[in-house]
Design an enzyme around this catalytic site. Structure first.
Site, short mmCIF file in Angstrom:
data_model
loop_
_atom_site.label_atom_id
_atom_site.label_comp_id
_atom_site.label_asym_id
_atom_site.label_seq_id
_atom_site.Cartn_x
_atom_site.Cartn_y
_atom_site.Cartn_z
N HIS B 103 38.21 38.97 33.83
CA HIS B 103 37.86 39.56 32.54
C HIS B 103 38.81 40.69 32.15
O HIS B 103 38.86 41.10 31.00
CB HIS B 103 36.39 40.02 32.50
CG HIS B 103 36.07 41.28 33.26
ND1 HIS B 103 35.44 41.28 34.47
CD2 HIS B 103 36.28 42.57 32.94
CE1 HIS B 103 35.27 42.53 34.87
NE2 HIS B 103 35.78 43.33 33.97
N ASP B 134 35.36 35.32 38.23
CA ASP B 134 35.88 36.57 37.66
C ASP B 134 37.01 37.16 38.49
O ASP B 134 37.04 38.36 38.76
CB ASP B 134 34.76 37.60 37.48
CG ASP B 134 35.13 38.68 36.47
OD1 ASP B 134 34.38 39.67 36.36
OD2 ASP B 134 36.20 38.56 35.83
N SER B 213 37.27 47.98 36.64
CA SER B 213 37.26 46.56 36.97
C SER B 213 38.56 46.10 37.58
O SER B 213 39.65 46.42 37.06
CB SER B 213 37.00 45.72 35.71
OG SER B 213 35.68 45.82 35.30
#
Lengths: 509, 518
Positions: B103, B134, B213
């Site tokens: 992402h 992911d 992230s």
């Protein structure tokens, strides 16, 4: 208005209610007050519905205050919603000091009307039926009347428009009178008057817009109530349709000329159109009224109204209407025998007033028949909170009843016990079969549980991605159920419902 | 892991979308507006071979990533959205690559890297994307950019209550940050990036924020997770992708192509009730789950049957609640399937008709799962005819009705997307087609139904794909096109000649360059 012509004292008095004529001001309040005092009574209703999560238990008792209007009989007229789930109805007159009991003589929840009787001797001696108008007004001022602190409150409202809407149970459509009112918190069957005559009851109010069930329907109801028994009831067409404004669609159906009529997409079993109208029919006229491509017809008094009200306009169940239909390239005239609307014949009734929900506790599994009341028990936000699968059934399948499929039985919850270990997380899922038998009612479920498959009961659930079937030990089923009932203080293992009404032959389409 | 494309994961997604309509409050957020939690795994090299950086060396291996991205527009599928800037974190692994979250780098038009202490932006590109887990691999365009930067070695699953340190570039500053927390829980979670895939996730109380992230979670000098998502439902909580998932991704990517996770594509139910176990013919002390439904197209088709009891998977007993014991913790048995790559064999022991038997069958991916997952790095497929815009039914299309599409979309669409595959084994092999909207023109302006309608038949042919719809329309020679919709009795008619003439005019008026992306 008659008052302007000065044709009589009583007319003057009546007209003076609305015209504000100078010189009659002193007479107006007295005449009006007298008319209202003698024609309107207050109701105090104790009501108690059912707990939707625990259908063996009643909900919290409630109290309502409403109005009733004196009509020929003598009887008291109010809305069916006011007396729904009533445990005690009491009536009092303006200035009276005592309430006396009343009872429901006739209720038609489909049209939302009820008439009450009072047995107390002499109760009606100083009451007078209100004069009833022939039709509702289409413009101008009207008056809503109610009790407030033992005083009459008369509020002026202004006619906004007439609009065909669906009734509260969803089975009928008829015109409602919408008015802009300065009455606050109305919608409790307040009678409404125009030119001194009764023109309807207020059945709901949203801010300052009140919705009035008009005299046109009330007169029909009263006539049927007084007429030969059994009470015939009002009739809906029971048809699914869409507008037909697309000339290409019309041309594809080979109807010459401009688009007109509405396109039939289906009909409900039990409705008047069942077995008469078919999908892809164009309904061009009904009862002599031409229907335009948007679904409207011209009412002689009220102008353009949606055609779905034709069956309720001075008609009743048992009447036969002529329908002009375009089918497969040809025009034909068909007879549409009007059938009484019974929304409790629906696969998922929206609401069944005055009926305790049918249920059955089976080994701690709480089974019940699905209806709109259960889905709305999730509160104001039920569209977000109620289980989506049940909602979809409610939105899409409510009127898809068929022979052999009259209701949907759901497993609403489980009363956890060691006996039903493994199933504690199940809730709100339809049960389609029990022990190899299709189940479309609590009665059918109960019967199926008398026939285990060997040592087991097997309940097949509608596909839900969580569990396909529930297996219970049939040998200990009865003892376990009794123990669970005692543990959870459930007084009775179940309750059946009266069978759904007979809807006649299937539509055959 | 997608044990089945629907069932628990989808039901959870449905319930979550119902509960979190206003904002992406609950886990899993369907699509994090900015990358939330980072996690850090390490690549394939064995721990013995990769030197462990010194404590103050970790920062050098952690990289800031800026993504200028652009997505397709599912409501106007011929168009794209505006450019969006977002940032995240990645870290150096072997082979001159960075590991980060998918992402962080999805839909990229330009990726820029910023090395620790270096203000120079370096162009890069995503070379491998695993949207179902992911994770992504990024390579700088400059050869040897990462040569002198220490590679972070992979560790294992961190013990519960052990401390981890998370490195990254969270919002609120430009410098690297590190936060310390403990591992509070390890269990299966929906990965928000796809919104439908479930894998193991490490939950920590380390502060993990947007921008983190893709960053590594470090314990004893090794990467034990990749920070990747958070939740508004719990305070001071972040989630990391564990090494097991990372290794699965890296192993899959070895051949230069990411294939994804296999699907059994079944529903099963617990056998916790003694009567249910007895009826299934199980012995005392035996445990397992019952196969309730088998979707066509998945690994189980032709091998498992409704009514089978799954007793063991790869030699590991399955408890009657569907869990297996792994590394001292109980996880859904689907995790055992997850450990395999597509093409590998799965061994299951079943009880069928009173007989215990071992089955071995190859694992495949289910072609129908894409309908439930968020779409990345693709443009919407569509077809426009006579101003009517058609798209395949999928969650991106449904979200054109809003995040709360379960409530706001046409009910027949919701039924088709969520519930039909629960009862029709072939449902996921079909591609339902939706009439999404209308580009107004005299040729279509009187059509009664044109928004969010499922098309079931076109010109008498059953429609089970976008290609099928195109063929049914383009091969029709009759004067009218007739499109039947899911609502019984509802249909649309188009004048064929008028529509053929109007179609190019409509495209030009609305600035649509191509009438299709099939």
């Amino acid at each position: 208005m008659r008052g302007r012509r000065g044709i009589g004292a009583s007319a003057l008095a009546a007209a003076a209610l609305f015209c504000g004529l100078p010189g009659t001001a002193a007479a107006r309040p007295a005449a009006a007050r007298q008319a209202f005092e003698s024609g309107i009574v207050g109701l105090t209703i104790s009501a108690q519905g059912w707990d939707q999560d625990r259908p063996w238990a009643k909900g919290a008792p409630q109290s309502r205050v409403a109005l009733a209007t004196v009509v020929e009989g003598p009887y008291l007229l109010t809305s069916a919603q006011m007396v729904s789930d009533a445990t005690l109805i009491e009536v009092e007159k303006l200035g009276g000091s005592m309430r006396v009991p009343a009872k429901v003589v006739l209720v038609d929840p489909e049209i939302d009307l009820a008439i009450l009787g009072v047995e107390a001797p002499g109760f009606f001696s100083d009451l007078k039926p209100v004069p009833i108008a022939d039709a509702m007004p289409t413009e101008g001022a009207v008056q809503s009347v109610r009790w407030r602190q033992r005083q009459l409150e008369v509020s002026t409202s202004r006619v906004s428009r007439i609009e065909v809407q669906v009734t509260s149970l969803g089975g009928l459509e008829h015109p409602f009178l919408l008015v802009t009112t300065d009455l606050k918190g109305g919608g409790w069957a307040e009678p409404v008057f125009a030119d001194g005559k009764f023109i309807g009851l207020t059945v709901s109010q949203d801010e300052q817009v009140a919705r009035i069930l008009p005299v046109d329907m009330i007169s029909g109801f009263l006539a049927m109530a007084r007429g030969p028994k059994p009470y015939p009831g009002f009739s809906g067409l029971g048809v699914r349709w869409q507008i037909n404004e697309d000339p290409v669609l019309t041309a594809s159906l080979r109807l010459p000329g401009v688009p007109r009529g509405v396109l039939v997409t289906g009909s409900n079993w039990g409705g008047s159109a069942c077995g008469v109208l078919k999908p892809r029919d164009l309904l061009l006229s009904l009862d002599g009224h031409d229907i335009d491509a948007s679904g409207f017809y011209r009412h002689p008094r009220y102008g353009l109204l949606r055609f779905t009200t034709i069956t309720t306009d001075r008609h009743r169940a048992g009447d036969v209407l002529k329908a002009e239909v375009w089918r497969e390239g040809k025009k034909m005239m068909l007879d549409v025998p009007l059938k009484a609307t019974h929304t409790n014949g629906d696969l998922i009734p929206d609401r069944v007033p005055d009926r305790a929900p049918p249920y059955l506790i089976a080994g701690g599994l709480v089974l019940r028949e699905l209806d709109g009341s259960y889905i709305r028990s999730w509160g104001d936000e039920w569209r977000r909170k109620a289980p989506i699968r049940l909602q979809l059934r409610y939105w899409l399948d409510s009127k898809d009843q068929e022979p052999g499929a009259r209701r949907i039985v759901i497993l609403s919850s489980v009363l956890p016990a060691a006996y039903n270990l493994g199933y504690h997380g199940l809730s709100d899922v339809a049960v389609t079969e029990i022990n190899g038998r299709k189940v479309d009612s609590i009665a059918a479920a109960e019967e199926a549980l008398k026939h285990p498959e060997g040592e087991f009961h097997r309940l097949v659930l509608e596909p839900n991605g969580q569990m396909a079937q529930v297996i219970l030990d049939a040998r200990t089923f009865d003892d376990a159920t009794a123990e669970i009932l005692e543990s959870y203080r459930v007084p009775v293992v179940g309750r059946e419902a009266p069978a759904p009404p007979d809807l006649g032959p299937a539509c055959g389409q | 892991m997608i044990r089945t494309p629907i069932g628990g994961a989808l039901l959870l997604a449905v319930l979550t979308s119902l509960a979190a309509a206003p904002a992406a409050a609950a886990p899993p957020a369907r699509r994090p507006a900015a990358p939330k939690p980072p996690a850090a795994p390490a690549p394939k090299a064995s721990t013995a071979e990769v030197p462990i950086p010194s404590e103050d060396g970790f920062e050098h291996s952690v990289v800031r990533i800026i993504n200028y991205s652009q997505r397709g527009d599912w409501f106007s599928p011929w168009d794209v959205t505006g450019v969006r800037a977002s940032s995240g974190t990645g870290f150096v692994i072997e082979g001159g690559l960075l590991l980060t979250n998918a992402h962080v780098v999805s839909d990229a038009r330009l990726l820029l890297l910023y090395l620790h202490g270096d203000p120079t932006p370096h162009k890069a590109r995503a070379v491998m994307l695993g949207h179902d887990c992911d994770l992504a691999l990024v390579r700088p365009e400059e050869k040897d950019l990462l040569t002198d930067i220490p590679v972070l070695p992979l560790g294992g699953l961190p013990p519960l209550r052990s401390a981890v340190e998370t490195y990254g570039y969270p919002a609120g500053g430009d410098q690297i940050s590190s936060t310390r927390g403990v591992v509070s829980r390890i269990e299966t979670q929906v990965y928000a990036h796809s919104g439908v895939d479930r894998h193991v996730a490490i939950q920590t109380d380390a502060a993990i924020n947007p921008g983190n992230s893709g960053g590594p979670m470090i314990q004893n000098g090794r990467v034990v997770g990749v920070a990747f998502q958070g939740t508004d439902m719990l305070e001071n909580t972040g989630f990391g992708i564990p090494v097991e998932v990372i290794r699965h991704f890296l192993d899959d990517a070895k051949d230069g192509k990411y294939d994804g996770y296999p699907d059994l594509a079944i529903f099963e139910s617990n056998l916790e009730n003694p009567a249910a176990r007895r009826r299934a013919g199980m012995r005392d002390g035996e445990s397992g789950v019952r196969v309730d439904f088998v979707n066509d197209g998945g690994s189980a088709e032709g091998h498992l049957e409704v009514g089978d009891v799954l007793l063991e998977v790869d030699g590991t007993p399955i408890a009657s609640d569907g869990s297996v014991l792994m590394e001292g913790l109980r996880f859904d048995y689907g995790l055992m399937v997850d450990r395999h790559q597509i093409g590998e064999n799965l061994k299951v022991r079943i009880l069928r008709d009173g007989e215990r038997r071992d089955l071995v069958f190859p694992l495949v991916a289910h072609p129908g799962t894409s309908r439930y997952a968020s779409q990345y790095d693709v443009l919407p497929r569509y077809y426009i005819y006579a101003g009517l815009v058609f798209e395949p039914l999928n969650v991106e299309m449904l979200e054109t009705s809003g995040r709360d599409w379960v409530v706001s979309a046409d009910k027949r669409l919701v039924q088709e997307q969520i519930f039909r595959p629960l009862s029709d084994p072939k449902a996921l092999l079909r591609e339902p087609v939706v009439l999404l909207r209308r580009l107004d023109d005299p040729v279509n302006i009187n059509i009664a139904w044109y928004r969010g309608q499922l098309v079931t038949r076109a010109n008498g042919k059953e429609i089970d794909s976008l290609a099928g719809l195109i063929e049914a329309i383009e091969s029709n020679q009759a004067p009218f096109h007739v499109l039947e919709l899911a609502e019984p009795g509802r249909f649309i008619v188009l004048d064929r000649k008028g529509s053929d003439e109007a179609s190019p005019r409509i495209l030009e008026r609305y600035g649509v360059l191509k009438d299709r992306n099939p």
